[in-house]
Design a protein around this motif. Structure first.
Motif, PDB file in Angstrom:
ATOM      1  N   TRP A 107      -4.815   5.029   5.062  1.00 43.62           N
ATOM      2  CA  TRP A 107      -4.290   3.768   4.528  1.00 43.62           C
ATOM      3  C   TRP A 107      -4.207   3.823   3.009  1.00 43.62           C
ATOM      4  CZ3 TRP A 107      -8.140   0.409   7.826  1.00 43.62           C
ATOM      5  CH2 TRP A 107      -7.775   0.485   9.183  1.00 43.62           C
ATOM      6  N   SER A 108      -5.245   4.328   2.379  1.00 45.44           N
ATOM      7  CA  SER A 108      -5.248   4.444   0.924  1.00 45.44           C
ATOM      8  C   SER A 108      -4.090   5.321   0.441  1.00 45.44           C
ATOM      9  CB  SER A 108      -6.582   5.022   0.449  1.00 45.44           C
ATOM     10  OG  SER A 108      -6.590   5.206  -0.946  1.00 45.44           O
ATOM     11  N   ALA A 109      -3.867   6.430   1.135  1.00 46.40           N
ATOM     12  CA  ALA A 109      -2.790   7.341   0.743  1.00 46.40           C
ATOM     13  C   ALA A 109      -1.424   6.695   0.925  1.00 46.40           C
ATOM     14  CB  ALA A 109      -2.881   8.627   1.559  1.00 46.40           C
ATOM     15  N   HIS A 110      -1.214   5.998   2.041  1.00 49.18           N
ATOM     16  CA  HIS A 110       0.058   5.311   2.266  1.00 49.18           C
ATOM     17  C   HIS A 110       0.332   4.302   1.165  1.00 49.18           C
ATOM     18  CE1 HIS A 110       1.347   6.975   6.046  1.00 49.18           C
ATOM     19  NE2 HIS A 110       0.273   6.577   6.710  1.00 49.18           N
ATOM     20  N   LEU A 111      -0.685   3.515   0.805  1.00 51.70           N
ATOM     21  CA  LEU A 111      -0.493   2.458  -0.173  1.00 51.70           C
ATOM     22  C   LEU A 111      -0.165   2.998  -1.554  1.00 51.70           C
ATOM     23  CD1 LEU A 111      -3.296  -0.050   0.879  1.00 51.70           C
ATOM     24  CD2 LEU A 111      -0.826  -0.439   0.960  1.00 51.70           C
ATOM     25  N   ARG A 112      -0.894   4.000  -2.004  1.00 56.27           N
ATOM     26  CA  ARG A 112      -0.633   4.488  -3.355  1.00 56.27           C
ATOM     27  C   ARG A 112       0.719   5.186  -3.451  1.00 56.27           C
ATOM     28  NH1 ARG A 112      -5.612   7.687  -1.907  1.00 56.27           N
ATOM     29  NH2 ARG A 112      -5.087   9.914  -1.801  1.00 56.27           N
ATOM     30  N   ARG A 113       1.167   5.825  -2.339  1.00 65.01           N
ATOM     31  CA  ARG A 113       2.510   6.408  -2.340  1.00 65.01           C
ATOM     32  C   ARG A 113       3.570   5.312  -2.280  1.00 65.01           C
ATOM     33  NH1 ARG A 113       0.163  10.536   1.140  1.00 65.01           N
ATOM     34  NH2 ARG A 113       0.894   9.378   2.965  1.00 65.01           N
ATOM     35  N   ARG A 114       3.333   4.319  -1.449  1.00 68.23           N
ATOM     36  CA  ARG A 114       4.307   3.234  -1.299  1.00 68.23           C
ATOM     37  C   ARG A 114       4.580   2.529  -2.621  1.00 68.23           C
ATOM     38  NH1 ARG A 114       3.066  -2.686   1.238  1.00 68.23           N
ATOM     39  NH2 ARG A 114       5.092  -3.600   0.723  1.00 68.23           N
ATOM     40  N   PHE A 115       3.516   2.284  -3.388  1.00 63.33           N
ATOM     41  CA  PHE A 115       3.661   1.537  -4.632  1.00 63.33           C
ATOM     42  C   PHE A 115       3.818   2.429  -5.865  1.00 63.33           C
ATOM     43  CE2 PHE A 115       1.366  -1.699  -1.996  1.00 63.33           C
ATOM     44  CZ  PHE A 115       2.386  -2.646  -1.998  1.00 63.33           C
ATOM     45  N   GLY A 116       3.873   3.737  -5.681  1.00 71.40           N
ATOM     46  CA  GLY A 116       4.105   4.649  -6.789  1.00 71.40           C
ATOM     47  C   GLY A 116       2.970   4.720  -7.792  1.00 71.40           C
ATOM     48  N   LEU A 117       1.718   4.656  -7.301  1.00 66.25           N
ATOM     49  CA  LEU A 117       0.569   4.634  -8.206  1.00 66.25           C
ATOM     50  C   LEU A 117      -0.006   6.014  -8.513  1.00 66.25           C
ATOM     51  CD1 LEU A 117      -1.406   1.553  -6.805  1.00 66.25           C
ATOM     52  CD2 LEU A 117       0.562   1.613  -8.365  1.00 66.25           C
ATOM     53  N   GLU A 118       0.352   7.011  -7.721  1.00 66.06           N
ATOM     54  CA  GLU A 118      -0.281   8.325  -7.865  1.00 66.06           C
ATOM     55  C   GLU A 118      -0.154   8.939  -9.260  1.00 66.06           C
ATOM     56  OE1 GLU A 118       1.433  10.343  -4.431  1.00 66.06           O
ATOM     57  OE2 GLU A 118      -0.551  10.298  -3.482  1.00 66.06           O
ATOM     58  N   PRO A 119       0.974   8.771  -9.960  1.00 68.67           N
ATOM     59  CA  PRO A 119       1.078   9.415 -11.279  1.00 68.67           C
ATOM     60  C   PRO A 119       0.107   8.863 -12.324  1.00 68.67           C
ATOM     61  CG  PRO A 119       3.254   8.842 -10.424  1.00 68.67           C
ATOM     62  CD  PRO A 119       2.248   8.157  -9.550  1.00 68.67           C
TER      63      PRO A 119
END
Length: 214
Positions: A107-119
């Motif tokens: 879930w954490s991985a889906h959310l950060r990818r969905r909202f573009g937070l990883e960079p």
């Protein structure tokens, strides 16, 4: 020179809902026809976010294994207004951002990818992956073991005073971000710097991590 590091909570800080079970998970389950009690849902959710129950087994245990979807569930989360701008500004200011969250890894991985937070985030400490949930001391110890994180100088932001009290005891500099869940988790006499918007939080964090010129 000490690293300039801040640790952010996810639910209630980066994302809108602090009480994700009541605000997102239970409504999603009810829409799928789940009749499990709230106590049972919370019990299984805790196991899932401690890494004891994979998400597919979590859905199955609640009777929605054939209809529930990690991606669909994550699609119901909302980003806090101003999150991306704040993270981008912290990156520009050369502040290292870490995240400590009570969540399941997928879930954490889906959310950060969905909202573009990883960079904008250097590392995500997810409870299911470190085997500890806030406010357990082990959750904070996992962050303190990360390179550049120093007790006494690293700022930690959370929307739950109970989590901030534990963070302070572990050596972090606590900052409160108000969510709809803040009042439900009081700590009497806890005095911390606070913010009610992402713009306010950015000002607090830049001031807290400012390094005076020599």
């Amino acid at each position: 020179m000490a690293a300039r590091v801040v640790v952010l909570d996810a639910m209630g800080v980066l994302y809108r809902h602090g009480n994700v079970v009541s605000g997102v998970l239970i409504p999603y389950l009810r829409d799928l026809g789940c009749t499990a009690s709230e106590d049972e849902i919370r019990r299984l959710y805790r196991r899932c976010t401690l890494g004891e129950l994979p998400t597919e087994e979590f859905w199955a245990a609640l009777g929605v294994g054939h209809t529930a979807s990690d991606i669909e569930y994550c699609g119901r989360h909302q980003l806090t207004v101003g999150t991306v701008d704040t993270l981008r500004s912290l990156r520009t200011a050369d502040v290292t951002v870490l995240v400590l969250t009570n969540d399941a890894g997928p879930w954490s991985a889906h959310l950060r990818r969905r909202f573009g937070l990883e960079p904008y985030v250097d590392h995500w400490f997810v409870s299911s992956e470190i085997g500890a949930r806030k406010p357990s001391p082990a959750a904070y110890d996992a962050v303190l073991a990360h390179p550049g994180v120093e007790a006494g100088s690293t700022v930690l932001v959370d929307d739950r005073p109970t989590n901030l009290a534990a963070a302070s005891a572990a050596g972090f500099r606590p900052v409160l971000f108000h969510s709809e869940d803040t009042a439900a988790n009081p700590v009497p006499d806890l005095e911390v710097t606070s913010a009610r918007s992402m713009a306010d939080l950015l000002d607090v964090l830049l001031a807290a991590t400012h390094t005076p010129a020599v």
